[in-house]
Design a protein around this motif. Sequence first.
Motif, PDB file in Angstrom:
ATOM      1  N   ASN A  79      28.943  35.908 -54.611  1.00 25.11           N
ATOM      2  CA  ASN A  79      30.395  35.771 -54.653  1.00 25.11           C
ATOM      3  C   ASN A  79      31.007  36.757 -55.629  1.00 25.11           C
ATOM      4  O   ASN A  79      30.441  37.014 -56.694  1.00 25.11           O
ATOM      5  CB  ASN A  79      30.770  34.352 -55.095  1.00 25.11           C
ATOM      6  CG  ASN A  79      29.980  33.316 -54.327  1.00 25.11           C
ATOM      7  OD1 ASN A  79      30.171  33.158 -53.140  1.00 25.11           O
ATOM      8  ND2 ASN A  79      29.066  32.638 -54.997  1.00 25.11           N
ATOM      9  N   ILE A  80      32.163  37.255 -55.258  1.00 22.61           N
ATOM     10  CA  ILE A  80      32.954  38.065 -56.177  1.00 22.61           C
ATOM     11  C   ILE A  80      34.303  37.383 -56.312  1.00 22.61           C
ATOM     12  O   ILE A  80      34.957  37.069 -55.311  1.00 22.61           O
ATOM     13  CB  ILE A  80      33.120  39.513 -55.674  1.00 22.61           C
ATOM     14  CG1 ILE A  80      31.757  40.181 -55.518  1.00 22.61           C
ATOM     15  CG2 ILE A  80      33.992  40.300 -56.652  1.00 22.61           C
ATOM     16  CD1 ILE A  80      31.813  41.590 -54.970  1.00 22.61           C
ATOM     17  N   VAL A  81      34.686  37.124 -57.553  1.00 24.13           N
ATOM     18  CA  VAL A  81      35.951  36.460 -57.851  1.00 24.13           C
ATOM     19  C   VAL A  81      36.795  37.407 -58.699  1.00 24.13           C
ATOM     20  O   VAL A  81      36.313  37.951 -59.689  1.00 24.13           O
ATOM     21  CB  VAL A  81      35.714  35.145 -58.633  1.00 24.13           C
ATOM     22  CG1 VAL A  81      37.036  34.463 -58.948  1.00 24.13           C
ATOM     23  CG2 VAL A  81      34.778  34.219 -57.881  1.00 24.13           C
ATOM     24  N   PHE A  82      38.033  37.586 -58.291  1.00 27.03           N
ATOM     25  CA  PHE A  82      38.995  38.378 -59.060  1.00 27.03           C
ATOM     26  C   PHE A  82      40.085  37.435 -59.550  1.00 27.03           C
ATOM     27  O   PHE A  82      40.512  36.549 -58.804  1.00 27.03           O
ATOM     28  CB  PHE A  82      39.653  39.450 -58.181  1.00 27.03           C
ATOM     29  CG  PHE A  82      38.694  40.469 -57.636  1.00 27.03           C
ATOM     30  CD1 PHE A  82      38.324  41.576 -58.385  1.00 27.03           C
ATOM     31  CD2 PHE A  82      38.152  40.320 -56.366  1.00 27.03           C
ATOM     32  CE1 PHE A  82      37.447  42.520 -57.886  1.00 27.03           C
ATOM     33  CE2 PHE A  82      37.272  41.263 -55.853  1.00 27.03           C
ATOM     34  CZ  PHE A  82      36.913  42.360 -56.612  1.00 27.03           C
ATOM     35  N   TYR A  83      40.526  37.657 -60.787  1.00 30.08           N
ATOM     36  CA  TYR A  83      41.647  36.860 -61.281  1.00 30.08           C
ATOM     37  C   TYR A  83      42.335  37.540 -62.458  1.00 30.08           C
ATOM     38  O   TYR A  83      41.745  38.363 -63.157  1.00 30.08           O
ATOM     39  CB  TYR A  83      41.213  35.448 -61.660  1.00 30.08           C
ATOM     40  CG  TYR A  83      40.241  35.349 -62.810  1.00 30.08           C
ATOM     41  CD1 TYR A  83      40.676  35.126 -64.108  1.00 30.08           C
ATOM     42  CD2 TYR A  83      38.867  35.453 -62.590  1.00 30.08           C
ATOM     43  CE1 TYR A  83      39.790  35.022 -65.163  1.00 30.08           C
ATOM     44  CE2 TYR A  83      37.965  35.341 -63.640  1.00 30.08           C
ATOM     45  CZ  TYR A  83      38.437  35.120 -64.925  1.00 30.08           C
ATOM     46  OH  TYR A  83      37.539  35.016 -65.962  1.00 30.08           O
ATOM     47  N   ASP A  84      43.593  37.170 -62.632  1.00 29.87           N
ATOM     48  CA  ASP A  84      44.391  37.631 -63.767  1.00 29.87           C
ATOM     49  C   ASP A  84      44.309  36.541 -64.827  1.00 29.87           C
ATOM     50  O   ASP A  84      44.827  35.441 -64.622  1.00 29.87           O
ATOM     51  CB  ASP A  84      45.839  37.849 -63.327  1.00 29.87           C
ATOM     52  CG  ASP A  84      46.748  38.306 -64.457  1.00 29.87           C
ATOM     53  OD1 ASP A  84      46.335  38.244 -65.636  1.00 29.87           O
ATOM     54  OD2 ASP A  84      47.879  38.719 -64.160  1.00 29.87           O
ATOM     55  N   PRO A  85      43.659  36.798 -65.947  1.00 30.04           N
ATOM     56  CA  PRO A  85      43.494  35.749 -66.959  1.00 30.04           C
ATOM     57  C   PRO A  85      44.815  35.227 -67.524  1.00 30.04           C
ATOM     58  O   PRO A  85      44.867  34.111 -68.040  1.00 30.04           O
ATOM     59  CB  PRO A  85      42.645  36.411 -68.048  1.00 30.04           C
ATOM     60  CG  PRO A  85      42.721  37.865 -67.803  1.00 30.04           C
ATOM     61  CD  PRO A  85      43.045  38.063 -66.354  1.00 30.04           C
ATOM     62  N   LYS A  86      45.883  35.989 -67.378  1.00 24.93           N
ATOM     63  CA  LYS A  86      47.182  35.533 -67.888  1.00 24.93           C
ATOM     64  C   LYS A  86      47.766  34.406 -67.034  1.00 24.93           C
ATOM     65  O   LYS A  86      48.690  33.724 -67.464  1.00 24.93           O
ATOM     66  CB  LYS A  86      48.157  36.702 -67.993  1.00 24.93           C
ATOM     67  CG  LYS A  86      47.735  37.678 -69.081  1.00 24.93           C
ATOM     68  CD  LYS A  86      48.734  38.768 -69.279  1.00 24.93           C
ATOM     69  CE  LYS A  86      48.240  39.651 -70.429  1.00 24.93           C
ATOM     70  NZ  LYS A  86      49.054  40.810 -70.621  1.00 24.93           N
ATOM     71  N   LEU A  87      47.217  34.213 -65.827  1.00 22.03           N
ATOM     72  CA  LEU A  87      47.713  33.154 -64.948  1.00 22.03           C
ATOM     73  C   LEU A  87      46.863  31.883 -65.011  1.00 22.03           C
ATOM     74  O   LEU A  87      47.211  30.884 -64.389  1.00 22.03           O
ATOM     75  CB  LEU A  87      47.744  33.655 -63.496  1.00 22.03           C
ATOM     76  CG  LEU A  87      48.675  34.824 -63.205  1.00 22.03           C
ATOM     77  CD1 LEU A  87      48.524  35.263 -61.752  1.00 22.03           C
ATOM     78  CD2 LEU A  87      50.117  34.465 -63.518  1.00 22.03           C
ATOM     79  N   ILE A  88      45.758  31.939 -65.748  1.00 20.17           N
ATOM     80  CA  ILE A  88      44.788  30.842 -65.780  1.00 20.17           C
ATOM     81  C   ILE A  88      44.840  30.164 -67.149  1.00 20.17           C
ATOM     82  O   ILE A  88      44.976  30.828 -68.171  1.00 20.17           O
ATOM     83  CB  ILE A  88      43.348  31.385 -65.543  1.00 20.17           C
ATOM     84  CG1 ILE A  88      43.290  32.319 -64.348  1.00 20.17           C
ATOM     85  CG2 ILE A  88      42.344  30.247 -65.427  1.00 20.17           C
ATOM     86  CD1 ILE A  88      43.667  31.717 -63.031  1.00 20.17           C
ATOM     87  N   SER A  89      44.689  28.845 -67.153  1.00 22.08           N
ATOM     88  CA  SER A  89      44.697  28.130 -68.439  1.00 22.08           C
ATOM     89  C   SER A  89      43.502  28.560 -69.288  1.00 22.08           C
ATOM     90  O   SER A  89      42.448  28.931 -68.762  1.00 22.08           O
ATOM     91  CB  SER A  89      44.667  26.617 -68.210  1.00 22.08           C
ATOM     92  OG  SER A  89      43.367  26.206 -67.844  1.00 22.08           O
ATOM     93  N   GLN A  90      43.664  28.471 -70.589  1.00 21.32           N
ATOM     94  CA  GLN A  90      42.591  28.855 -71.513  1.00 21.32           C
ATOM     95  C   GLN A  90      41.364  27.973 -71.318  1.00 21.32           C
ATOM     96  O   GLN A  90      40.228  28.437 -71.455  1.00 21.32           O
ATOM     97  CB  GLN A  90      43.075  28.795 -72.971  1.00 21.32           C
ATOM     98  CG  GLN A  90      42.105  29.410 -73.956  1.00 21.32           C
ATOM     99  CD  GLN A  90      41.818  30.889 -73.673  1.00 21.32           C
ATOM    100  OE1 GLN A  90      42.739  31.683 -73.480  1.00 21.32           O
ATOM    101  NE2 GLN A  90      40.547  31.255 -73.639  1.00 21.32           N
ATOM    102  N   ILE A  91      41.563  26.727 -70.953  1.00 21.72           N
ATOM    103  CA  ILE A  91      40.428  25.812 -70.719  1.00 21.72           C
ATOM    104  C   ILE A  91      39.567  26.340 -69.574  1.00 21.72           C
ATOM    105  O   ILE A  91      38.338  26.387 -69.680  1.00 21.72           O
ATOM    106  CB  ILE A  91      40.931  24.379 -70.416  1.00 21.72           C
ATOM    107  CG1 ILE A  91      41.599  23.792 -71.662  1.00 21.72           C
ATOM    108  CG2 ILE A  91      39.808  23.491 -69.918  1.00 21.72           C
ATOM    109  CD1 ILE A  91      42.367  22.522 -71.419  1.00 21.72           C
ATOM    110  N   ILE A  92      40.197  26.749 -68.479  1.00 20.90           N
ATOM    111  CA  ILE A  92      39.453  27.285 -67.331  1.00 20.90           C
ATOM    112  C   ILE A  92      38.779  28.599 -67.718  1.00 20.90           C
ATOM    113  O   ILE A  92      37.607  28.825 -67.390  1.00 20.90           O
ATOM    114  CB  ILE A  92      40.379  27.487 -66.108  1.00 20.90           C
ATOM    115  CG1 ILE A  92      40.963  26.158 -65.644  1.00 20.90           C
ATOM    116  CG2 ILE A  92      39.640  28.189 -64.975  1.00 20.90           C
ATOM    117  CD1 ILE A  92      39.993  25.194 -65.027  1.00 20.90           C
ATOM    118  N   ILE A  93      39.481  29.460 -68.428  1.00 23.04           N
ATOM    119  CA  ILE A  93      38.898  30.741 -68.850  1.00 23.04           C
ATOM    120  C   ILE A  93      37.657  30.502 -69.707  1.00 23.04           C
ATOM    121  O   ILE A  93      36.618  31.137 -69.506  1.00 23.04           O
ATOM    122  CB  ILE A  93      39.934  31.606 -69.596  1.00 23.04           C
ATOM    123  CG1 ILE A  93      40.983  32.110 -68.616  1.00 23.04           C
ATOM    124  CG2 ILE A  93      39.269  32.781 -70.306  1.00 23.04           C
ATOM    125  CD1 ILE A  93      42.153  32.816 -69.257  1.00 23.04           C
TER     126      ILE A  93
END
Length: 171
Positions: A79-93
């Motif tokens: 799997n390849i996952v792309f994401y913008d960390p500014k849109l994700i909660s710190q807990i998930i990060i």
Amino acid sequence: MKKSTNCKKVMAKIINMILENTGSTTQMLEAFTNSKITVEVKSQESFYTPLEFDEFEWDELIIKRETVLFANEIALSKNIVFYDPKLISQIIIDKLDGGDIPLGKLLKDIDYRREILFKDYCMLHEMNKYQVFFDNMKEVQPVKKYKIIKNNKCLFLLYEVFIEENLLTFL
């Protein structure tokens, strides 16, 4: 001969269910294999957002995360996952950075929807940007590409490549 034909028909139905699934792939694979799914993070790196991702309105720097999902030490998907960390909660990060929980399990209590962009067998060389990650795999594999969306924002873009011959071992 008949058993082989029946196996192929059953496998085709299973692949179809996996590709059509709009819920957690991890939960689907756990039900299919009757095993706990584990994740191995192969790489996680920041890079500049490619032009093809402009529609997501992501920041200039995003994260690309490459993982493999396993059941009983048998690789089921890459799997390849792309994401913008500014849109994700710190807990998930923080949990993503920990690397031992599949994304589907991290998101199980979050209200979101999945939008499937592609689901079919694919020639892996057509995914040439990601060829190195998919090396040593059979050329044609089932692939699902989708977005995870919350509040009309794309939080994650995922490519899941299922390793059909390994899935067969669970029939």
